[in-house]
Write a protein that holds these residues in place. Sequence first.
Motif, PDB file in Angstrom:
ATOM      1  N   TYR A  28      33.797  54.661  33.688  1.00  0.00           N
ATOM      2  CA  TYR A  28      34.050  54.107  35.019  1.00  0.00           C
ATOM      3  C   TYR A  28      34.876  52.834  34.900  1.00  0.00           C
ATOM      4  O   TYR A  28      34.798  52.109  33.908  1.00  0.00           O
ATOM      5  N   GLU A  29      35.669  52.574  35.931  1.00  0.00           N
ATOM      6  CA  GLU A  29      36.443  51.335  36.003  1.00  0.00           C
ATOM      7  C   GLU A  29      36.419  50.813  37.429  1.00  0.00           C
ATOM      8  O   GLU A  29      36.307  51.579  38.387  1.00  0.00           O
ATOM      9  N   SER A  30      36.547  49.485  37.529  1.00  0.00           N
ATOM     10  CA  SER A  30      36.751  48.883  38.852  1.00  0.00           C
ATOM     11  C   SER A  30      38.243  48.758  39.093  1.00  0.00           C
ATOM     12  O   SER A  30      39.044  48.806  38.146  1.00  0.00           O
ATOM     13  N   ILE A  31      38.637  48.606  40.329  1.00  0.00           N
ATOM     14  CA  ILE A  31      40.023  48.241  40.615  1.00  0.00           C
ATOM     15  C   ILE A  31      40.210  46.790  40.183  1.00  0.00           C
ATOM     16  O   ILE A  31      39.228  46.048  40.083  1.00  0.00           O
ATOM     17  N   PRO A  32      41.411  46.323  39.879  1.00  0.00           N
ATOM     18  CA  PRO A  32      41.605  44.915  39.492  1.00  0.00           C
ATOM     19  C   PRO A  32      41.170  43.993  40.630  1.00  0.00           C
ATOM     20  O   PRO A  32      41.571  44.168  41.777  1.00  0.00           O
ATOM     21  N   MET A  33      40.328  43.004  40.298  1.00  0.00           N
ATOM     22  CA  MET A  33      39.787  42.081  41.290  1.00  0.00           C
ATOM     23  C   MET A  33      40.264  40.664  40.993  1.00  0.00           C
ATOM     24  O   MET A  33      40.020  40.134  39.909  1.00  0.00           O
ATOM     25  N   GLU A  34      40.967  40.060  41.958  1.00  0.00           N
ATOM     26  CA  GLU A  34      41.469  38.693  41.777  1.00  0.00           C
ATOM     27  C   GLU A  34      40.411  37.682  42.185  1.00  0.00           C
ATOM     28  O   GLU A  34      39.751  37.822  43.223  1.00  0.00           O
TER      29      GLU A  34
ATOM     30  N   THR B  34      40.176  31.089  38.500  1.00  0.00           N
ATOM     31  CA  THR B  34      40.786  31.457  39.770  1.00  0.00           C
ATOM     32  C   THR B  34      42.238  31.865  39.556  1.00  0.00           C
ATOM     33  O   THR B  34      42.933  31.350  38.675  1.00  0.00           O
ATOM     34  N   GLY B  35      42.692  32.814  40.360  1.00  0.00           N
ATOM     35  CA  GLY B  35      44.061  33.313  40.266  1.00  0.00           C
ATOM     36  C   GLY B  35      44.233  34.469  39.308  1.00  0.00           C
ATOM     37  O   GLY B  35      45.261  35.144  39.332  1.00  0.00           O
ATOM     38  N   ARG B  36      43.227  34.729  38.459  1.00  0.00           N
ATOM     39  CA  ARG B  36      43.325  35.833  37.512  1.00  0.00           C
ATOM     40  C   ARG B  36      42.616  37.074  38.056  1.00  0.00           C
ATOM     41  O   ARG B  36      41.714  36.986  38.888  1.00  0.00           O
ATOM     42  N   LYS B  37      43.026  38.232  37.552  1.00  0.00           N
ATOM     43  CA  LYS B  37      42.409  39.496  37.955  1.00  0.00           C
ATOM     44  C   LYS B  37      41.565  40.041  36.800  1.00  0.00           C
ATOM     45  O   LYS B  37      41.932  39.901  35.632  1.00  0.00           O
ATOM     46  N   TYR B  38      40.449  40.667  37.162  1.00  0.00           N
ATOM     47  CA  TYR B  38      39.525  41.201  36.168  1.00  0.00           C
ATOM     48  C   TYR B  38      39.183  42.653  36.508  1.00  0.00           C
ATOM     49  O   TYR B  38      39.091  43.031  37.676  1.00  0.00           O
ATOM     50  N   ILE B  39      38.997  43.450  35.433  1.00  0.00           N
ATOM     51  CA  ILE B  39      38.600  44.852  35.582  1.00  0.00           C
ATOM     52  C   ILE B  39      37.297  45.067  34.818  1.00  0.00           C
ATOM     53  O   ILE B  39      37.180  44.644  33.659  1.00  0.00           O
ATOM     54  N   LEU B  40      36.333  45.698  35.461  1.00  0.00           N
ATOM     55  CA  LEU B  40      35.067  46.029  34.817  1.00  0.00           C
ATOM     56  C   LEU B  40      35.147  47.456  34.280  1.00  0.00           C
ATOM     57  O   LEU B  40      35.579  48.377  34.985  1.00  0.00           O
TER      58      LEU B  40
ATOM     59  N   LEU C 190      35.845  35.498  48.928  1.00  0.00           N
ATOM     60  CA  LEU C 190      35.966  36.954  48.910  1.00  0.00           C
ATOM     61  C   LEU C 190      37.403  37.370  49.182  1.00  0.00           C
ATOM     62  O   LEU C 190      38.132  36.671  49.893  1.00  0.00           O
ATOM     63  N   SER C 191      37.773  38.503  48.643  1.00  0.00           N
ATOM     64  CA  SER C 191      39.017  39.134  49.068  1.00  0.00           C
ATOM     65  C   SER C 191      38.751  39.850  50.386  1.00  0.00           C
ATOM     66  O   SER C 191      37.589  40.051  50.778  1.00  0.00           O
ATOM     67  N   GLU C 192      39.799  40.265  51.060  1.00  0.00           N
ATOM     68  CA  GLU C 192      39.595  40.961  52.335  1.00  0.00           C
ATOM     69  C   GLU C 192      38.870  42.289  52.121  1.00  0.00           C
ATOM     70  O   GLU C 192      38.006  42.663  52.919  1.00  0.00           O
ATOM     71  N   ASP C 193      39.190  42.992  51.031  1.00  0.00           N
ATOM     72  CA  ASP C 193      38.525  44.268  50.756  1.00  0.00           C
ATOM     73  C   ASP C 193      37.029  44.067  50.512  1.00  0.00           C
ATOM     74  O   ASP C 193      36.204  44.852  50.994  1.00  0.00           O
ATOM     75  N   GLU C 194      36.698  43.031  49.744  1.00  0.00           N
ATOM     76  CA  GLU C 194      35.274  42.803  49.483  1.00  0.00           C
ATOM     77  C   GLU C 194      34.546  42.362  50.745  1.00  0.00           C
ATOM     78  O   GLU C 194      33.396  42.745  50.974  1.00  0.00           O
TER      79      GLU C 194
END
Length: 373
Positions: free
Chosen positions: A121-127, A102-108, A241-245
């Motif tokens: 392809y890349e995802s936006i950074p997801m916390e 938790t608290g870290r951001k990940y990119i696929l 979830l984040s607000e965007d998700e």
Amino acid sequence: MKCYLQIILISILLLITGCIVPYKPETTANDELLTVEGVITDQPEINTIKLHMSVPLWKVSNEKPVKGAKVWLTGEMGRIDSLRETSIGTYATDKTTFQGKTGRKYILHINTPEFYGGHSYESIPMEMKPVPPIEEITYNKKVFSPQPWNTEGCEIYVNTSDPTNKCSFYKWKYSETWEFHLPFDVPNKICWITVNSDKVMIKNTSILAENKVSEFPINTIENPVDRLSVKYSILVTQYSLSEDEYNYWESLKNTLDQMGSLYDIVPTSVPNNIYCIENPGEKTLGYFSVSAVSSKRLFIKDNFVGSNIDMCSSDTIFGSQPLDQTGPQHLYLVSEHLKDKPPFRIVTYSGACIDCTQRGSNVKPSFWDDDKK
């Protein structure tokens, strides 16, 4: 004159029906779109990412798994974690080397083979947001069938809260398991069935005065026939979830309420968080989720009116002649008493009534505690 008018009307109807042609909907330039499904959690377990190419709805199959892609994760610490293809189109993390925090951001990151376009392809950074524990899962009995049956089922609810206000957007899924018994004395008499949820269940508490979820409806069992006849269990998993998700799942839920189930093709109108590096305007489908997880299990062993309905009818066949298997319904032997006077056999019309493994598994789940209510 009347006969003449009838002939004219029939001719018009034949002309109209004869002009019907199959409808093939038009699509955008890209009929095949990369679809990404998967979630990274904070649990010490294998995480999977599924990749497939969507295809037009009128084709026999609406997806093609993407084989041989290169898939990996990067985080704020700069570490690279590669995912291995465990089955066609399914890519998994190594649970011994990767666990989300938790608290870290990940990119696929995804590189598709030339056969699928050869794009990156890349995802936006997801916390990864923290999630509070599930406080309680409850159920209430409810009569679903009117008189004279008065068949009882139940509604299942989840309760949670986060006084720290670190999590305001929630998502749930569940896995339900139930034990059922056949009414006959046969070798495979006791089995268990497990079914996973296929609906979008989300909640936004940011608009409430208190960050609290009270009696959120998780599942409704209207037909208890064998779900509630012996013993039932439901494992509820709660995601942050984040607000965007949250907005993604809300948009998807609203669309699926009109189109179908969660496993239908994802509409291109639903926004996501994956983009093509070479062509940022290219459409992609699905969502890369990053979430902390909490789970809780509920067992239900109660008396429900109508839950002991016998769905396996039987007949007595007298004599020792071979069973007639030529009709529309086959006869399945339950037991035979050929030494009795007169000889007879007990038969039923469903193979699932003499072998419970035709519907479930006779291996007791590891979490099944016979002493728990």
